[in-house]
Design a protein around this motif. Structure first.
Motif, PDB file in Angstrom:
ATOM      1  N   PHE A 129       0.802  -1.230   0.000  1.00  0.00           N
ATOM      2  CA  PHE A 129       0.000   0.000   0.000  1.00  0.00           C
ATOM      3  C   PHE A 129       0.838   1.285   0.000  1.00  0.00           C
ATOM      4  O   PHE A 129       0.316   2.350  -0.334  1.00  0.00           O
ATOM      5  CB  PHE A 129      -1.016   0.009   1.144  1.00  0.00           C
ATOM      6  N   VAL A 130       2.098   1.217   0.393  1.00  0.00           N
ATOM      7  CA  VAL A 130       3.006   2.372   0.249  1.00  0.00           C
ATOM      8  C   VAL A 130       4.261   1.889  -0.473  1.00  0.00           C
ATOM      9  O   VAL A 130       5.358   1.878   0.084  1.00  0.00           O
ATOM     10  CB  VAL A 130       3.339   3.025   1.611  1.00  0.00           C
ATOM     11  N   PRO A 131       4.131   1.480  -1.726  1.00  0.00           N
ATOM     12  CA  PRO A 131       5.265   0.855  -2.438  1.00  0.00           C
ATOM     13  C   PRO A 131       6.457   1.782  -2.617  1.00  0.00           C
ATOM     14  O   PRO A 131       7.602   1.344  -2.551  1.00  0.00           O
ATOM     15  CB  PRO A 131       4.661   0.425  -3.776  1.00  0.00           C
ATOM     16  N   LYS A 132       6.205   3.072  -2.832  1.00  0.00           N
ATOM     17  CA  LYS A 132       7.321   4.005  -2.990  1.00  0.00           C
ATOM     18  C   LYS A 132       8.095   4.118  -1.677  1.00  0.00           C
ATOM     19  O   LYS A 132       9.333   4.086  -1.668  1.00  0.00           O
ATOM     20  CB  LYS A 132       6.823   5.374  -3.427  1.00  0.00           C
ATOM     21  N   LEU A 133       7.390   4.249  -0.576  1.00  0.00           N
ATOM     22  CA  LEU A 133       8.051   4.323   0.728  1.00  0.00           C
ATOM     23  C   LEU A 133       8.852   3.049   0.993  1.00  0.00           C
ATOM     24  O   LEU A 133       9.988   3.114   1.482  1.00  0.00           O
ATOM     25  CB  LEU A 133       7.015   4.550   1.833  1.00  0.00           C
ATOM     26  N   ALA A 134       8.266   1.906   0.672  1.00  0.00           N
ATOM     27  CA  ALA A 134       8.953   0.628   0.890  1.00  0.00           C
ATOM     28  C   ALA A 134      10.251   0.559   0.090  1.00  0.00           C
ATOM     29  O   ALA A 134      11.292   0.112   0.603  1.00  0.00           O
ATOM     30  CB  ALA A 134       8.034  -0.534   0.527  1.00  0.00           C
ATOM     31  N   MET A 135      10.198   0.995  -1.166  1.00  0.00           N
ATOM     32  CA  MET A 135      11.402   0.973  -1.988  1.00  0.00           C
ATOM     33  C   MET A 135      12.422   2.007  -1.504  1.00  0.00           C
ATOM     34  O   MET A 135      13.627   1.737  -1.469  1.00  0.00           O
ATOM     35  CB  MET A 135      11.051   1.237  -3.456  1.00  0.00           C
ATOM     36  N   ASP A 136      11.950   3.195  -1.112  1.00  0.00           N
ATOM     37  CA  ASP A 136      12.854   4.225  -0.595  1.00  0.00           C
ATOM     38  C   ASP A 136      13.582   3.716   0.648  1.00  0.00           C
ATOM     39  O   ASP A 136      14.790   3.944   0.817  1.00  0.00           O
ATOM     40  CB  ASP A 136      12.082   5.497  -0.253  1.00  0.00           C
ATOM     41  N   GLU A 156       8.805   8.106  11.873  1.00  0.00           N
ATOM     42  CA  GLU A 156       7.600   8.737  11.340  1.00  0.00           C
ATOM     43  C   GLU A 156       6.533   7.742  10.909  1.00  0.00           C
ATOM     44  O   GLU A 156       5.338   8.060  10.973  1.00  0.00           O
ATOM     45  CB  GLU A 156       7.960   9.623  10.147  1.00  0.00           C
ATOM     46  N   PHE A 157       6.977   6.571  10.446  1.00  0.00           N
ATOM     47  CA  PHE A 157       6.001   5.621   9.898  1.00  0.00           C
ATOM     48  C   PHE A 157       5.979   4.282  10.607  1.00  0.00           C
ATOM     49  O   PHE A 157       4.926   3.840  11.091  1.00  0.00           O
ATOM     50  CB  PHE A 157       6.252   5.400   8.401  1.00  0.00           C
ATOM     51  N   PHE A 158       7.106   3.603  10.667  1.00  0.00           N
ATOM     52  CA  PHE A 158       7.078   2.202  11.091  1.00  0.00           C
ATOM     53  C   PHE A 158       6.742   2.001  12.567  1.00  0.00           C
ATOM     54  O   PHE A 158       5.981   1.077  12.898  1.00  0.00           O
ATOM     55  CB  PHE A 158       8.384   1.507  10.711  1.00  0.00           C
ATOM     56  N   ILE A 179      -0.740   7.143   6.678  1.00  0.00           N
ATOM     57  CA  ILE A 179      -0.440   7.011   5.255  1.00  0.00           C
ATOM     58  C   ILE A 179      -0.388   8.384   4.582  1.00  0.00           C
ATOM     59  O   ILE A 179       0.508   8.670   3.773  1.00  0.00           O
ATOM     60  CB  ILE A 179      -1.482   6.108   4.561  1.00  0.00           C
ATOM     61  N   LEU A 180      -1.343   9.240   4.916  1.00  0.00           N
ATOM     62  CA  LEU A 180      -1.418  10.566   4.291  1.00  0.00           C
ATOM     63  C   LEU A 180      -0.140  11.368   4.556  1.00  0.00           C
ATOM     64  O   LEU A 180       0.298  12.148   3.705  1.00  0.00           O
ATOM     65  CB  LEU A 180      -2.636  11.331   4.806  1.00  0.00           C
ATOM     66  N   LYS A 181       0.464  11.188   5.703  1.00  0.00           N
ATOM     67  CA  LYS A 181       1.681  11.919   6.035  1.00  0.00           C
ATOM     68  C   LYS A 181       2.857  11.529   5.143  1.00  0.00           C
ATOM     69  O   LYS A 181       3.846  12.265   5.055  1.00  0.00           O
ATOM     70  CB  LYS A 181       2.063  11.649   7.501  1.00  0.00           C
ATOM     71  N   GLN A 182       2.750  10.375   4.480  1.00  0.00           N
ATOM     72  CA  GLN A 182       3.870   9.905   3.643  1.00  0.00           C
ATOM     73  C   GLN A 182       3.835  10.472   2.226  1.00  0.00           C
ATOM     74  O   GLN A 182       4.771  10.259   1.472  1.00  0.00           O
ATOM     75  CB  GLN A 182       3.880   8.373   3.601  1.00  0.00           C
ATOM     76  N   GLY A 183       2.756  11.133   1.870  1.00  0.00           N
ATOM     77  CA  GLY A 183       2.660  11.736   0.561  1.00  0.00           C
ATOM     78  C   GLY A 183       2.297  10.754  -0.534  1.00  0.00           C
ATOM     79  O   GLY A 183       2.035   9.569  -0.272  1.00  0.00           O
ATOM     80  N   ALA A 184       2.291  11.228  -1.765  1.00  0.00           N
ATOM     81  CA  ALA A 184       1.879  10.424  -2.912  1.00  0.00           C
ATOM     82  C   ALA A 184       2.832   9.256  -3.127  1.00  0.00           C
ATOM     83  O   ALA A 184       4.048   9.386  -2.966  1.00  0.00           O
ATOM     84  CB  ALA A 184       1.809  11.267  -4.164  1.00  0.00           C
ATOM     85  N   GLN A 185       2.258   8.120  -3.508  1.00  0.00           N
ATOM     86  CA  GLN A 185       3.042   6.915  -3.781  1.00  0.00           C
ATOM     87  C   GLN A 185       3.138   6.665  -5.282  1.00  0.00           C
ATOM     88  O   GLN A 185       3.847   5.783  -5.712  1.00  0.00           O
ATOM     89  CB  GLN A 185       2.415   5.721  -3.076  1.00  0.00           C
TER      90      GLN A 185
END
Length: 303
Positions: free
Chosen positions: A218-225, A244-246, A297-303
């Motif tokens: 659901f947050v693939p960009k964050l996961a890859m980053d 911030e997230f995990f 999720i919203l705090k992480q920005g667009a994925q």
């Protein structure tokens, strides 16, 4: 795919387990599952595990399993390798493994045999029988009641050329070090603790740089980053994302047993890629927990 080719692929990059899509009646939804795989494939995961733990393997019928693996193989052919989950009693695991091979999967993740305790000799016999029933690559998942020692793995590695990987879901550092030092590059090693990102830097230091990400669903960009930051020893980025997230994510996930899957399904729904509800005995997040996750999720920005 030859087992050694699969081993090479699994030795680097981020791995993930796609959710299994269910419709409102709880039945497998092939259309949205294919759409999910099409959405995730371009983000760059090295391989995907269809019908794995996050894919609720434990709740699937054999006919559903066949449909899921077929859709995954057909959708991802030429894009990303597919490993299928397989597990349960030895003959059942063999049947799943052979079905996955028939359908064109590139290998299997051999999940625990479930329920009954077993000696090391018994675990060796179980895994050896599954490995020898197929010709493609096998990755064994050390988790729950399947707790292999370094000696057992060494025996299996000698007997089973297509045993190419070891995934750790236990988190016993002493055991992991002993296995890595004993087996060396005979196997590829994967981190497989729930929410593996929290352990990624520590496992990389042990010689296990590859792990599977559930939040990739659901947050693939964050996961890859995050994966790339770990690979580059970018501690500023990994520490920031953990804070911030995990860690807030873990606060939600740890509220109930089984939420390691439920929270991923909730996340997918909240970003517009719903996979439907979880199946019993799992339970979905509450409305309040959904809202907590949505804000995170919203705090992480667009994925």
């Amino acid at each position: 795919m030859h087992p050694q080719e699969l081993k090479k692929i699994l030795s680097s990059g981020l791995l993930s387990f796609p959710l299994t899509d269910f419709d409102a009646n709880g039945d497998f939804n092939a259309k949205t599952y294919a759409d999910r795989l099409d959405w995730l494939a371009p983000y760059g995961a090295s391989a995907l595990f269809a019908a794995g733990g996050t894919g609720e393997f434990f709740s699937l019928t054999s006919s559903e399993y066949s449909s899921i693996i077929k859709v995954a193989v057909d959708t991802c052919r030429g894009k990303v390798p597919i490993l299928a989950g397989a597990g349960g009693p030895t003959r059942v695991a063999i049947a799943y493994a052979q079905e996955a091979e028939r359908l064109g999967a590139d290998g299997i993740l051999l999940l625990p045999h479930y329920l009954t305790e077993a000696s090391q000799d018994g675990l060796i016999a179980h895994i050896e029988e599954v490995c020898k029933s197929v010709s493609f690559g096998v990755v064994v998942y050390n988790r729950g009641i399947c707790r292999l020692t370094a000696n057992s793995l060494e025996i299996l590695a000698a007997r089973c050329p297509n045993l190419i990987g070891f995934k750790d879901g236990i988190g016993d550092i002493e055991l992991m070090v002993s296995i890595w030092r004993r087996l060396g590059d005979r196997l590829t090693y994967l981190g497989g603790l729930p929410t593996a990102e929290v352990y990624a830097a520590a496992y990389k230091a042990l010689g296990v740089p590859v792990y599977s990400s559930a939040v990739f669903n659901f947050v693939p960009k964050l996961a890859m980053d995050f994966y790339h930051a770990v690979a580059k020893d970018d501690h500023a980025t990994t520490n920031r994302l953990i804070d911030e997230f995990f860690l807030p994510y873990l606060d939600i996930r740890n509220r109930k047993s089984g939420y390691a899957v439920s929270i991923v399904k909730a996340g997918a729904r909240l970003v517009g890629h719903s996979a439907g509800p979880v199946r019993a005995p799992l339970t979905d997040l509450t409305a309040a927990e959904d809202e907590m996750l949505r804000e995170l999720i919203l705090k992480q920005g667009a994925q």
